[in-house]
Write a protein that holds these residues in place. Structure first.
Motif, PDB file in Angstrom:
ATOM      1  N   GLU A   1       0.770  -1.421   0.114  1.00  0.00           N
ATOM      2  CA  GLU A   1       0.022  -0.009   0.173  1.00  0.00           C
ATOM      3  C   GLU A   1       0.957   1.219  -0.085  1.00  0.00           C
ATOM      4  O   GLU A   1       2.206   1.124   0.338  1.00  0.00           O
ATOM      5  CB  GLU A   1      -0.935   0.034   1.304  1.00  0.00           C
ATOM      6  N   PRO A   2       0.393   2.358  -0.244  1.00  0.00           N
ATOM      7  CA  PRO A   2       1.198   3.706  -0.395  1.00  0.00           C
ATOM      8  C   PRO A   2       1.920   3.862   0.512  1.00  0.00           C
ATOM      9  O   PRO A   2       3.209   4.411   0.266  1.00  0.00           O
ATOM     10  CB  PRO A   2       0.153   4.754  -0.765  1.00  0.00           C
ATOM     11  N   ASP A   3       1.706   3.814   1.919  1.00  0.00           N
ATOM     12  CA  ASP A   3       2.439   4.527   2.914  1.00  0.00           C
ATOM     13  C   ASP A   3       3.176   3.318   3.256  1.00  0.00           C
ATOM     14  O   ASP A   3       4.203   3.444   4.226  1.00  0.00           O
ATOM     15  CB  ASP A   3       1.450   4.547   4.170  1.00  0.00           C
ATOM     16  N   THR A   4       3.560   2.071   2.716  1.00  0.00           N
ATOM     17  CA  THR A   4       4.297   1.024   2.884  1.00  0.00           C
ATOM     18  C   THR A   4       5.751   1.250   1.997  1.00  0.00           C
ATOM     19  O   THR A   4       6.440   0.288   2.095  1.00  0.00           O
ATOM     20  CB  THR A   4       3.797  -0.341   2.969  1.00  0.00           C
ATOM     21  N   PHE A   5       5.975   2.297   1.204  1.00  0.00           N
ATOM     22  CA  PHE A   5       6.906   2.605   0.613  1.00  0.00           C
ATOM     23  C   PHE A   5       7.754   3.901   0.923  1.00  0.00           C
ATOM     24  O   PHE A   5       7.073   4.476   1.641  1.00  0.00           O
ATOM     25  CB  PHE A   5       6.449   3.034  -1.015  1.00  0.00           C
ATOM     26  N   ASP A   6       8.940   4.152   0.558  1.00  0.00           N
ATOM     27  CA  ASP A   6       9.661   5.201   0.940  1.00  0.00           C
ATOM     28  C   ASP A   6       9.362   6.379  -0.271  1.00  0.00           C
ATOM     29  O   ASP A   6      10.406   6.399  -1.246  1.00  0.00           O
ATOM     30  CB  ASP A   6      11.223   4.940   1.130  1.00  0.00           C
ATOM     31  N   ALA A   7       8.301   6.889  -0.279  1.00  0.00           N
ATOM     32  CA  ALA A   7       7.805   7.831  -1.182  1.00  0.00           C
ATOM     33  C   ALA A   7       8.918   8.912  -1.233  1.00  0.00           C
ATOM     34  O   ALA A   7       9.267   9.111  -2.430  1.00  0.00           O
ATOM     35  CB  ALA A   7       6.380   8.306  -0.813  1.00  0.00           C
ATOM     36  N   ALA A   8       9.333   9.503  -0.307  1.00  0.00           N
ATOM     37  CA  ALA A   8      10.276  10.639  -0.179  1.00  0.00           C
ATOM     38  C   ALA A   8      11.560  10.103  -1.151  1.00  0.00           C
ATOM     39  O   ALA A   8      12.086  11.006  -1.717  1.00  0.00           O
ATOM     40  CB  ALA A   8      10.580  10.981   1.244  1.00  0.00           C
ATOM     41  N   GLY A   9      11.995   8.997  -0.808  1.00  0.00           N
ATOM     42  CA  GLY A   9      13.326   8.536  -1.371  1.00  0.00           C
ATOM     43  C   GLY A   9      13.274   8.331  -2.723  1.00  0.00           C
ATOM     44  O   GLY A   9      14.098   8.457  -3.405  1.00  0.00           O
ATOM     45  N   PHE A  10      11.932   7.874  -3.247  1.00  0.00           N
ATOM     46  CA  PHE A  10      11.720   7.550  -4.651  1.00  0.00           C
ATOM     47  C   PHE A  10      11.644   8.971  -5.224  1.00  0.00           C
ATOM     48  O   PHE A  10      12.457   9.152  -6.348  1.00  0.00           O
ATOM     49  CB  PHE A  10      10.123   6.897  -4.534  1.00  0.00           C
ATOM     50  N   VAL A  11      10.980   9.958  -4.698  1.00  0.00           N
ATOM     51  CA  VAL A  11      10.983  11.166  -5.270  1.00  0.00           C
ATOM     52  C   VAL A  11      12.370  11.865  -5.440  1.00  0.00           C
ATOM     53  O   VAL A  11      12.830  12.302  -6.451  1.00  0.00           O
ATOM     54  CB  VAL A  11      10.088  12.323  -4.717  1.00  0.00           C
ATOM     55  N   THR A  12      13.068  11.629  -4.556  1.00  0.00           N
ATOM     56  CA  THR A  12      14.691  12.204  -4.507  1.00  0.00           C
ATOM     57  C   THR A  12      15.308  11.616  -5.638  1.00  0.00           C
ATOM     58  O   THR A  12      16.133  12.317  -6.315  1.00  0.00           O
ATOM     59  CB  THR A  12      15.092  11.736  -3.192  1.00  0.00           C
ATOM     60  N   ASP A  13      15.357  10.370  -5.965  1.00  0.00           N
ATOM     61  CA  ASP A  13      16.219   9.562  -6.835  1.00  0.00           C
ATOM     62  C   ASP A  13      15.556   9.734  -8.217  1.00  0.00           C
ATOM     63  O   ASP A  13      16.328   9.679  -8.997  1.00  0.00           O
ATOM     64  CB  ASP A  13      16.096   8.052  -6.508  1.00  0.00           C
ATOM     65  N   LEU A  14      14.111  10.057  -8.209  1.00  0.00           N
ATOM     66  CA  LEU A  14      13.696  10.368  -9.570  1.00  0.00           C
ATOM     67  C   LEU A  14      14.340  11.858 -10.017  1.00  0.00           C
ATOM     68  O   LEU A  14      14.617  12.188 -11.133  1.00  0.00           O
ATOM     69  CB  LEU A  14      12.151  10.486  -9.451  1.00  0.00           C
ATOM     70  N   ARG A  15      14.293  12.649  -8.967  1.00  0.00           N
ATOM     71  CA  ARG A  15      14.786  14.009  -9.220  1.00  0.00           C
ATOM     72  C   ARG A  15      16.308  13.937  -9.597  1.00  0.00           C
ATOM     73  O   ARG A  15      16.511  14.744 -10.666  1.00  0.00           O
ATOM     74  CB  ARG A  15      14.558  14.889  -7.985  1.00  0.00           C
ATOM     75  N   ALA A  16      17.002  13.078  -8.911  1.00  0.00           N
ATOM     76  CA  ALA A  16      18.387  12.771  -9.259  1.00  0.00           C
ATOM     77  C   ALA A  16      18.506  12.315 -10.848  1.00  0.00           C
ATOM     78  O   ALA A  16      19.469  12.661 -11.555  1.00  0.00           O
ATOM     79  CB  ALA A  16      18.974  11.683  -8.615  1.00  0.00           C
TER      80      ALA A  16
END
Length: 216
Positions: free
Chosen positions: A75-90
Protein backbone atom coordinates in the motif's frame (compact mmCIF):
# COMPACT_ATOMS: atom_id res chain seq x y z
CA UNK A 1 -3.62 -2.85 -31.94
CA UNK A 2 -0.06 -1.70 -31.29
CA UNK A 3 3.07 -3.79 -31.04
CA UNK A 4 5.89 -2.97 -28.61
CA UNK A 5 7.76 -1.58 -31.62
CA UNK A 6 4.84 0.80 -32.24
CA UNK A 7 4.84 1.85 -28.59
CA UNK A 8 8.59 2.49 -28.65
CA UNK A 9 8.03 5.07 -31.38
CA UNK A 10 5.63 6.90 -29.05
CA UNK A 11 8.19 7.30 -26.26
CA UNK A 12 9.12 10.99 -25.86
CA UNK A 13 12.61 11.93 -26.96
CA UNK A 14 14.59 14.58 -25.11
CA UNK A 15 17.79 15.40 -27.05
CA UNK A 16 20.57 16.33 -24.69
CA UNK A 17 18.84 15.11 -21.56
CA UNK A 18 17.40 11.93 -20.12
CA UNK A 19 13.75 11.05 -20.77
CA UNK A 20 11.71 9.55 -17.92
CA UNK A 21 8.69 7.52 -19.05
CA UNK A 22 6.31 6.25 -16.38
CA UNK A 23 4.29 3.04 -16.61
CA UNK A 24 1.55 3.14 -13.97
CA UNK A 25 -1.30 0.78 -13.23
CA UNK A 26 -2.76 -1.59 -10.64
CA UNK A 27 -0.84 -4.51 -9.14
CA UNK A 28 -0.88 -7.49 -11.49
CA UNK A 29 -1.55 -5.49 -14.67
CA UNK A 30 1.75 -6.50 -16.31
CA UNK A 31 3.69 -3.25 -15.83
CA UNK A 32 7.04 -4.99 -15.32
CA UNK A 33 6.58 -7.05 -18.47
CA UNK A 34 5.67 -4.01 -20.56
CA UNK A 35 8.54 -1.97 -19.13
CA UNK A 36 11.10 -4.71 -19.87
CA UNK A 37 9.77 -5.30 -23.38
CA UNK A 38 9.76 -1.59 -24.11
CA UNK A 39 13.28 -1.10 -22.77
CA UNK A 40 14.53 -4.02 -24.87
CA UNK A 41 12.86 -2.64 -28.00
CA UNK A 42 14.27 0.86 -27.43
CA UNK A 43 17.74 -0.64 -26.96
CA UNK A 44 17.34 -2.73 -30.10
CA UNK A 45 16.51 0.44 -32.04
CA UNK A 46 19.79 2.04 -30.97
CA UNK A 47 18.71 4.02 -27.90
CA UNK A 48 20.09 3.43 -24.42
CA UNK A 49 17.23 2.43 -22.13
CA UNK A 50 16.82 0.87 -18.69
CA UNK A 51 13.95 -0.02 -16.35
CA UNK A 52 13.79 1.62 -12.92
CA UNK A 53 11.02 -0.09 -10.90
CA UNK A 54 9.27 1.54 -7.94
CA UNK A 55 9.39 -1.75 -6.01
CA UNK A 56 12.90 -1.07 -4.72
CA UNK A 57 11.39 1.58 -2.45
CA UNK A 58 9.41 -0.88 -0.33
CA UNK A 59 10.14 -0.19 3.32
CA UNK A 60 12.03 -3.05 4.92
CA UNK A 61 10.02 -5.75 6.65
CA UNK A 62 11.44 -4.89 10.07
CA UNK A 63 10.18 -1.32 9.68
CA UNK A 64 6.74 -2.47 8.55
CA UNK A 65 6.59 -5.02 11.35
CA UNK A 66 7.39 -2.33 13.92
CA UNK A 67 4.59 -0.19 12.49
CA UNK A 68 2.13 -3.05 12.43
CA UNK A 69 1.91 -2.64 8.65
CA UNK A 70 3.51 -5.81 7.33
CA UNK A 71 0.17 -7.33 6.30
CA UNK A 72 -0.51 -4.18 4.25
CA UNK A 73 2.80 -4.32 2.40
CA UNK A 74 2.32 -2.82 -1.05
CA UNK A 75 0.00 0.00 0.00
CA UNK A 76 1.20 3.60 -0.60
CA UNK A 77 2.39 4.28 2.95
CA UNK A 78 4.52 1.11 2.99
CA UNK A 79 6.94 2.65 0.48
CA UNK A 80 9.66 5.25 0.91
CA UNK A 81 7.88 7.81 -1.28
CA UNK A 82 10.29 10.59 -0.31
CA UNK A 83 13.30 8.50 -1.31
CA UNK A 84 11.63 7.56 -4.57
CA UNK A 85 11.00 11.24 -5.40
CA UNK A 86 14.56 12.18 -4.44
CA UNK A 87 16.05 9.56 -6.74
CA UNK A 88 13.68 10.42 -9.58
CA UNK A 89 14.84 14.01 -9.29
CA UNK A 90 18.44 12.76 -9.41
CA UNK A 91 17.66 10.89 -12.64
CA UNK A 92 16.15 14.08 -14.01
CA UNK A 93 18.94 16.45 -12.94
CA UNK A 94 22.11 14.34 -13.11
CA UNK A 95 23.95 14.70 -16.45
CA UNK A 96 24.01 11.59 -18.62
CA UNK A 97 27.27 9.78 -17.92
CA UNK A 98 27.25 10.34 -14.16
CA UNK A 99 26.02 7.48 -11.95
CA UNK A 100 22.64 7.37 -10.20
CA UNK A 101 22.20 4.24 -8.01
CA UNK A 102 18.68 2.75 -8.05
CA UNK A 103 17.41 0.05 -5.67
CA UNK A 104 15.63 -3.08 -6.87
CA UNK A 105 13.32 -5.51 -5.07
CA UNK A 106 14.32 -9.12 -4.53
CA UNK A 107 11.17 -11.28 -4.38
CA UNK A 108 13.23 -14.25 -3.17
CA UNK A 109 13.97 -12.49 0.13
CA UNK A 110 11.00 -10.08 -0.01
CA UNK A 111 13.30 -7.09 0.56
CA UNK A 112 14.79 -4.18 -1.42
CA UNK A 113 18.44 -4.30 -2.49
CA UNK A 114 20.37 -1.04 -2.45
CA UNK A 115 21.98 0.05 -5.71
CA UNK A 116 20.51 -2.89 -7.61
CA UNK A 117 21.16 -1.01 -10.84
CA UNK A 118 23.26 2.05 -11.58
CA UNK A 119 21.88 4.40 -14.23
CA UNK A 120 24.79 6.11 -15.95
CA UNK A 121 24.68 6.49 -19.73
CA UNK A 122 20.99 5.81 -20.39
CA UNK A 123 18.95 8.18 -22.56
CA UNK A 124 15.57 6.73 -21.53
CA UNK A 125 14.51 5.39 -18.14
CA UNK A 126 11.24 3.45 -17.96
CA UNK A 127 9.90 3.98 -14.44
CA UNK A 128 7.20 1.47 -13.53
CA UNK A 129 5.01 1.34 -10.44
CA UNK A 130 1.50 1.51 -9.05
CA UNK A 131 1.39 5.00 -7.64
CA UNK A 132 3.01 7.27 -10.23
CA UNK A 133 -0.15 9.29 -10.89
CA UNK A 134 -1.51 9.81 -7.37
CA UNK A 135 -2.16 13.17 -5.74
CA UNK A 136 -1.26 13.99 -2.15
CA UNK A 137 -4.98 13.94 -1.33
CA UNK A 138 -5.08 10.29 -2.42
CA UNK A 139 -1.78 9.30 -0.78
CA UNK A 140 0.57 11.84 0.86
CA UNK A 141 4.05 12.07 -0.64
CA UNK A 142 3.33 10.87 -4.18
CA UNK A 143 2.19 14.00 -6.02
CA UNK A 144 5.69 15.10 -7.07
CA UNK A 145 6.27 11.88 -9.00
CA UNK A 146 4.13 12.85 -11.98
CA UNK A 147 5.83 16.25 -12.20
CA UNK A 148 9.21 14.56 -12.73
CA UNK A 149 8.09 12.32 -15.61
CA UNK A 150 8.12 13.36 -19.27
CA UNK A 151 5.06 11.20 -19.82
CA UNK A 152 3.16 8.51 -17.96
CA UNK A 153 1.20 5.65 -19.50
CA UNK A 154 -1.38 3.62 -17.63
CA UNK A 155 -1.59 -0.14 -18.15
CA UNK A 156 -5.07 -1.47 -17.39
CA UNK A 157 -6.40 -5.01 -16.97
CA UNK A 158 -9.77 -6.56 -16.05
CA UNK A 159 -10.32 -7.15 -12.35
CA UNK A 160 -10.66 -10.91 -12.86
CA UNK A 161 -7.25 -10.98 -14.57
CA UNK A 162 -5.67 -8.97 -11.74
CA UNK A 163 -7.17 -11.31 -9.15
CA UNK A 164 -5.91 -14.46 -10.86
CA UNK A 165 -2.40 -13.09 -11.36
CA UNK A 166 -2.14 -11.80 -7.80
CA UNK A 167 -3.34 -15.05 -6.27
CA UNK A 168 -0.72 -16.91 -8.30
CA UNK A 169 1.98 -14.40 -7.28
CA UNK A 170 1.26 -14.81 -3.59
CA UNK A 171 0.98 -18.61 -3.60
CA UNK A 172 4.20 -18.82 -5.63
CA UNK A 173 5.78 -16.62 -2.95
CA UNK A 174 4.89 -19.11 -0.22
CA UNK A 175 1.45 -18.06 1.04
CA UNK A 176 -1.29 -20.63 1.44
CA UNK A 177 -4.34 -20.30 -0.81
CA UNK A 178 -6.34 -18.86 2.09
CA UNK A 179 -3.61 -16.36 3.00
CA UNK A 180 -3.27 -15.32 -0.64
CA UNK A 181 -7.02 -14.74 -0.92
CA UNK A 182 -7.02 -12.49 2.15
CA UNK A 183 -4.04 -10.52 0.85
CA UNK A 184 -5.64 -10.01 -2.57
CA UNK A 185 -9.12 -9.09 -1.36
CA UNK A 186 -8.16 -7.02 1.70
CA UNK A 187 -5.12 -5.20 0.29
CA UNK A 188 -4.19 -5.67 -3.37
CA UNK A 189 -7.62 -4.98 -4.85
CA UNK A 190 -8.09 -1.95 -2.60
CA UNK A 191 -4.80 -0.68 -4.00
CA UNK A 192 -6.08 -1.40 -7.50
CA UNK A 193 -9.18 0.72 -6.84
CA UNK A 194 -7.04 3.59 -5.56
CA UNK A 195 -4.77 3.40 -8.60
CA UNK A 196 -7.76 3.21 -10.97
CA UNK A 197 -8.89 6.62 -9.72
CA UNK A 198 -5.67 8.10 -11.17
CA UNK A 199 -6.18 6.55 -14.61
CA UNK A 200 -7.52 9.74 -16.19
CA UNK A 201 -4.23 11.56 -15.52
CA UNK A 202 -2.25 9.27 -17.83
CA UNK A 203 -1.06 10.46 -21.23
CA UNK A 204 -2.42 7.26 -22.71
CA UNK A 205 -4.17 4.15 -21.40
CA UNK A 206 -3.14 0.71 -22.64
CA UNK A 207 -4.58 -2.78 -22.29
CA UNK A 208 -2.59 -5.90 -23.15
CA UNK A 209 -4.26 -8.05 -25.84
CA UNK A 210 -2.39 -11.19 -26.89
CA UNK A 211 1.11 -10.02 -27.92
CA UNK A 212 0.10 -6.39 -28.45
CA UNK A 213 -1.56 -3.46 -26.72
CA UNK A 214 -4.79 -1.59 -27.33
CA UNK A 215 -5.10 2.11 -26.62
CA UNK A 216 -8.13 3.40 -24.73
Amino acid sequence: MLSVTDLALRVPRSPGRRCLLGIAGPPGAGKSTLAERLSAELTRSGLRAVVAPMDGYHLRNEVLRARGALARKGEPDTFDAAGFVTDLRALRETPIGEPVPWPLFDRAIDEPTEGGVVVRDKDIVVVEGNYLLLTDAEAPGWAEVGELLDACWYLDAPRAVLTERLLHRHTAGGRSAAEATVKVTDSDLRNADLVAASRHRADQVLTAVDAGYRIG
